[in-house]
Design an enzyme around this catalytic site. Structure first.
Site, PDB file in Angstrom:
ATOM      1  N   HIS A 197       0.825  -1.198   0.000  1.00 19.40           N
ATOM      2  CA  HIS A 197       0.000   0.000   0.000  1.00 19.40           C
ATOM      3  C   HIS A 197       0.859   1.248   0.000  1.00 19.40           C
ATOM      4  CE1 HIS A 197      -4.308  -0.972   0.823  1.00 19.40           C
ATOM      5  NE2 HIS A 197      -4.354   0.176   0.189  1.00 19.40           N
ATOM      6  N   ARG A 304     -17.444   8.477  -3.659  1.00 20.38           N
ATOM      7  CA  ARG A 304     -17.625   8.038  -2.268  1.00 20.38           C
ATOM      8  C   ARG A 304     -18.381   9.145  -1.535  1.00 20.38           C
ATOM      9  NH1 ARG A 304     -11.897   6.151  -3.013  1.00 20.38           N
ATOM     10  NH2 ARG A 304     -11.834   3.919  -2.563  1.00 20.38           N
ATOM     11  N   ARG A 340     -21.897   6.213  -5.112  1.00 24.13           N
ATOM     12  CA  ARG A 340     -21.977   5.057  -4.219  1.00 24.13           C
ATOM     13  C   ARG A 340     -22.681   5.489  -2.940  1.00 24.13           C
ATOM     14  NH1 ARG A 340     -16.746   2.207  -1.819  1.00 24.13           N
ATOM     15  NH2 ARG A 340     -16.782   4.020  -0.486  1.00 24.13           N
ATOM     16  N   GLU A 439     -17.257  -6.824  -3.544  1.00 23.40           N
ATOM     17  CA  GLU A 439     -16.109  -6.673  -2.645  1.00 23.40           C
ATOM     18  C   GLU A 439     -16.173  -7.638  -1.465  1.00 23.40           C
ATOM     19  OE1 GLU A 439     -15.923  -2.621  -1.281  1.00 23.40           O
ATOM     20  OE2 GLU A 439     -18.060  -2.485  -0.909  1.00 23.40           O
ATOM     21  N   ASN A 462     -10.065  -3.293  -3.035  1.00 21.14           N
ATOM     22  CA  ASN A 462      -9.482  -2.985  -1.718  1.00 21.14           C
ATOM     23  C   ASN A 462     -10.117  -3.882  -0.658  1.00 21.14           C
ATOM     24  OD1 ASN A 462      -8.440  -0.971  -3.263  1.00 21.14           O
ATOM     25  ND2 ASN A 462      -9.695   0.653  -2.409  1.00 21.14           N
ATOM     26  N   ASP A 463     -11.435  -4.003  -0.734  1.00 16.05           N
ATOM     27  CA  ASP A 463     -12.101  -4.872   0.232  1.00 16.05           C
ATOM     28  C   ASP A 463     -12.125  -6.320  -0.217  1.00 16.05           C
ATOM     29  OD1 ASP A 463     -12.912  -3.407   2.537  1.00 16.05           O
ATOM     30  OD2 ASP A 463     -14.180  -2.220   1.213  1.00 16.05           O
ATOM     31  N   ARG A 473      -7.204  -4.643   5.938  1.00 19.14           N
ATOM     32  CA  ARG A 473      -6.472  -3.751   5.046  1.00 19.14           C
ATOM     33  C   ARG A 473      -5.735  -2.643   5.780  1.00 19.14           C
ATOM     34  NH1 ARG A 473     -11.482  -0.984   1.637  1.00 19.14           N
ATOM     35  NH2 ARG A 473     -10.238   0.881   1.454  1.00 19.14           N
ATOM     36  N   CYS A 510     -13.108  -0.493  -9.399  1.00 15.99           N
ATOM     37  CA  CYS A 510     -12.813   0.827  -8.838  1.00 15.99           C
ATOM     38  C   CYS A 510     -11.875   0.750  -7.642  1.00 15.99           C
ATOM     39  CB  CYS A 510     -14.099   1.548  -8.458  1.00 15.99           C
ATOM     40  SG  CYS A 510     -15.067   0.687  -7.213  1.00 15.99           S
TER      41      CYS A 510
HETATM   42  C1  PEP Z   1     -12.866  -1.006  -2.542  1.00 14.13           C
HETATM   43  O1  PEP Z   1     -13.176  -1.619  -1.523  1.00 14.13           O
HETATM   44  O2  PEP Z   1     -12.104  -1.463  -3.408  1.00 14.13           O
HETATM   45  C2  PEP Z   1     -13.387   0.352  -2.790  1.00 14.13           C
HETATM   46  C3  PEP Z   1     -13.193   0.951  -3.937  1.00 14.13           C
HETATM   47  O3  PEP Z   1     -14.063   0.980  -1.806  1.00 14.13           O
HETATM   48  P1  PEP Z   1     -13.412   1.602  -0.488  1.00 14.13           P
HETATM   49  O4  PEP Z   1     -11.927   1.703  -0.702  1.00 14.13           O
HETATM   50  O5  PEP Z   1     -14.080   2.928  -0.318  1.00 14.13           O
HETATM   51  O6  PEP Z   1     -13.791   0.610   0.569  1.00 14.13           O
HETATM   52 MG    MG Z   2     -14.817  -1.042  -0.319  1.00 12.78          MG
END
Ligand code: PEP
Ligand code: MG
Length: 588
Positions: A197, A304, A340, A439, A462-463, A473, A510
């Site tokens: 990261h 977001r 979102r 996710e 990411n999730d 994370r 995304c």
């Molecule tokens: C994700 O989880 O990849 C995402 C884009 O949403 P966030 O980072 O806001 O959880």
């Molecule tokens: Mg997410």
């Protein structure tokens, strides 16, 4: 001491491309003391607020002292300090921080950091120079208070006040995200890897970084001149005159290349064999629309919406939400804006009184789960979204869906929102595309079923990585395991995209994975339809897509699917696309 000044090349891992030349600033070997976030018990809240107030008073007294000591003939220069003093008395700024400590039950340092960042963000994208300078003022004031809160011993990255290159044993993503671009030219670390990261953040910040150098902190001393070649993954210590000249030249070429790529960013992202990809931007604030447009974004792939719900005791009302959504929709029109719905809790707790006490917040009452328990609040958000949809090309995206019931329930609330708008006589558009974030692994695994219920998927890597690999994370202890190239993640993404194709719905991505150009051959091979990312990443992603053939990437994917580890996959990417990738990151 000849050996001290001999030119030396250290080899590491390319974390973020680019070249910088400057003085080393050593952060202690175990990393810096940075602003960590921690919860405080209800009983400790008062003490925490008092601690904050004491730090403010101390900072204000120090500043008053400084102002008093400004000599008469330089009095006019004290105006800036007077401004800071006024800010030190700004009830709104402090009120927000104190509320945040009380409501979210978090430490004062974190509340100060968050509020400062939010306040600064509000000023940052404004072109008016006066307002812009207010952002810097807020930062100075916050730094002074932070100094008092964390004590003088702490090395605070946010507080570095000269142009330097950071040399650290390790930098966590949280530490990296505190880097002030006007101060830190780049950084190098003993630890860390390409997919960490930390390097993602470095790339987002667009500063050169070399990681995994092993013993840079033992070799390099404070103020040594060093060259960081983030593209090649090397660091040159005590460069000779000739080397300096060569790298100075390279740095200029790099900047030129970057400018060229930025110039081409308005052009469509079309592969060698003619397939067009939509490359969009991720935003949190309407102000960021400018950055998406400036970097050639084909729309907003992820808006977001948490920001408006932060730092307050009540939920925002419909008009406030509508104004923001409408502004973004109008600014981007005719390009799409993907709003979102609220994704709070987990690591983004917003309202203390609403925040449940959970042992595992990431697995708790987060995102859609929280919203479905607050149907009134959720309906308000949908009313605002449907109304904004009358003014632009709006789609809606639901976070953290884990099963079909959540979609059913949400669609009902959307219908209720539309009915009530009809009754109230507001212009609105019910005919908007509704998508879900993929996710949570359960949603990925039943993607073929969920595809019947929605208009599109957007993969939040990411999730998805966090939940698939069971890696928090935000936990740096296990950050080394966080890898988007894990075979399980790649298979899951492929499964989702295939399921979408079978049902004729599009799949976007995304999460951060979309922004890393080395992932593109895989994503294009899988057949992803669109990508959304931090605006700064758009130009290089578009540029890279233009260098890849989709039909070749499909063959490449077959090889990728045979790999049994992320490391092997990375090696395969480097072996197959290394040269294209290196060119793609502006280097010559
Ligand atoms: C994700 O989880 O990849 C995402 C884009 O949403 P966030 O980072 O806001 O959880
Ligand atoms: Mg997410």
């Amino acid at each position: 001491m000849q050996s001290d000044v001999r030119e030396m090349i250290l080899k590491g891992i390319s974390g973020s491309p680019g070249i910088c030349i400057g003085k080393a600033y050593l952060v202690d070997k175990e990393g810096v003391d940075v602003i960590e976030k921690y919860s405080i018990s209800p009983e400790a809240v008062r003490k925490e607020v008092d601690r904050f107030k004491t730090a403010v008073t101390k900072a204000r007294n120090e500043l008053e002292d400084t102002i008093k000591r400004v000599p008469e003939e330089l009095r006019h220069h004290a105006a800036i300090l007077e401004t800071h003093l006024l800010l030190h008395k700004d009830k709104m700024f402090y009120g927000k921080i104190i509320d945040m400590i009380k409501i979210r039950m978090i430490n004062a340092e974190w509340a100060l950091k968050e509020t400062t960042a939010q306040t600064k963000a509000m000023f940052n994208d404004i072109s008016d120079p006066y307002l812009k300078s207010r952002a810097a003022d807020i930062e100075h004031v916050a730094e002074r208070i932070m100094g008092n809160l964390v004590g003088i011993k702490a090395v605070n990255i946010a507080g570095i006040d000269k142009r330097v290159i950071l040399v650290a044993h390790n930098l966590s993503p949280a530490q990296t995200s505190q880097i002030q671009l006007e101060k830190v030219m780049g950084f190098i670390t003993d630890r860390g890897g390409r997919a960490s990261h930390t390097s993602i953040i470095a790339r987002t910040l667009e500063i050169p970084a070399v990681l995994g150098l092993d013993n840079a902190t033992s070799i390099i001393k404070n103020d040594n001149i060093i060259i960081v070649d983030g593209t090649a993954g090397i660091v040159i210590v005590h460069p000779e005159e000739e080397t300096l000249i060569r790298y100075d030249e390279l740095a200029k070429k790099y900047a030129q290349r970057k400018a060229d790529i930025l110039r081409t960013s308005v052009r469509p992202a079309e592969s060698i064999d003619g397939q067009a990809f939509s490359i969009m931007g991720n935003i949190e604030l309407p102000e960021e629309v400018v950055a998406v447009k400036d970097h050639g974004g084909d729309g907003i792939g992820l808006y977001r919406t948490e920001f408006l719900y932060m730092n307050r005791d009540t939920f925002p009302d419909e008009q406030e939400l509508f104004n923001q959504y409408k502004e973004v929709a109008e600014l981007m029109y005719p390009q799409p804006v993907t709003i979102r719905t609220l994704d709070v809790n987990g690591d983004k707790a917003i309202l203390g009184m609403e925040t449940p006490d959970e042992a595992n917040p990431a697995l708790g009452l987060r995102a859609i789960r929280f919203c479905l328990q607050k149907p009134g609040m959720f309906k308000t958000q949908f009313r605002a979204i449907l109304r904004a949809a009358a003014f632009g090309n709006v789609r809606v995206l639901l976070p953290m869906i884990s099963g079909s019931e959540e979609i059913h329930e949400t669609l009902k609330i959307i219908d209720q929102a539309a009915e009530s708008l009809e009754k109230d006589g507001f212009p609105y558009n019910r005919n908007i595309k509704t998508g879900i974030m993929i996710e949570v692994p359960s949603a990925a695994i039943i993607a073929d079923q969920l595809a019947d219920m929605v208009d599109f998927f957007s993969i939040g890597t990411n999730d998805l990585v966090q939940y698939t690999l069971a890696i928090d994370r935000g936990n740096r202890q296990v950050a080394y395991l966080y890898n988007t190239l894990h075979p399980a993640v790649i298979r899951m993404i492929k499964f989702v995209v295939d399921a979408g194709k079978k049902k004729q719905i599009k799949t976007f991505m995304c999460g951060e994975m979309a922004a890393e150009i080395f992932n593109l051959p895989i994503l294009m091979g899988i057949g992803i339809d669109a990508l959304s990312m931090a605006p700064q990443s758009i130009p290089s992603v578009k540029n890279m897509i233009r260098k890849i053939s989709v039909s070749e990437s499909r063959l490449f994917l077959k090889e990728v699917l045979k790999q049994t580890s992320a490391a092997d996959t990375m090696q395969l990417i480097t072996d197959t696309y290394g040269k294209t990738l290196t060119n793609g990151i502006y280097h010559t």
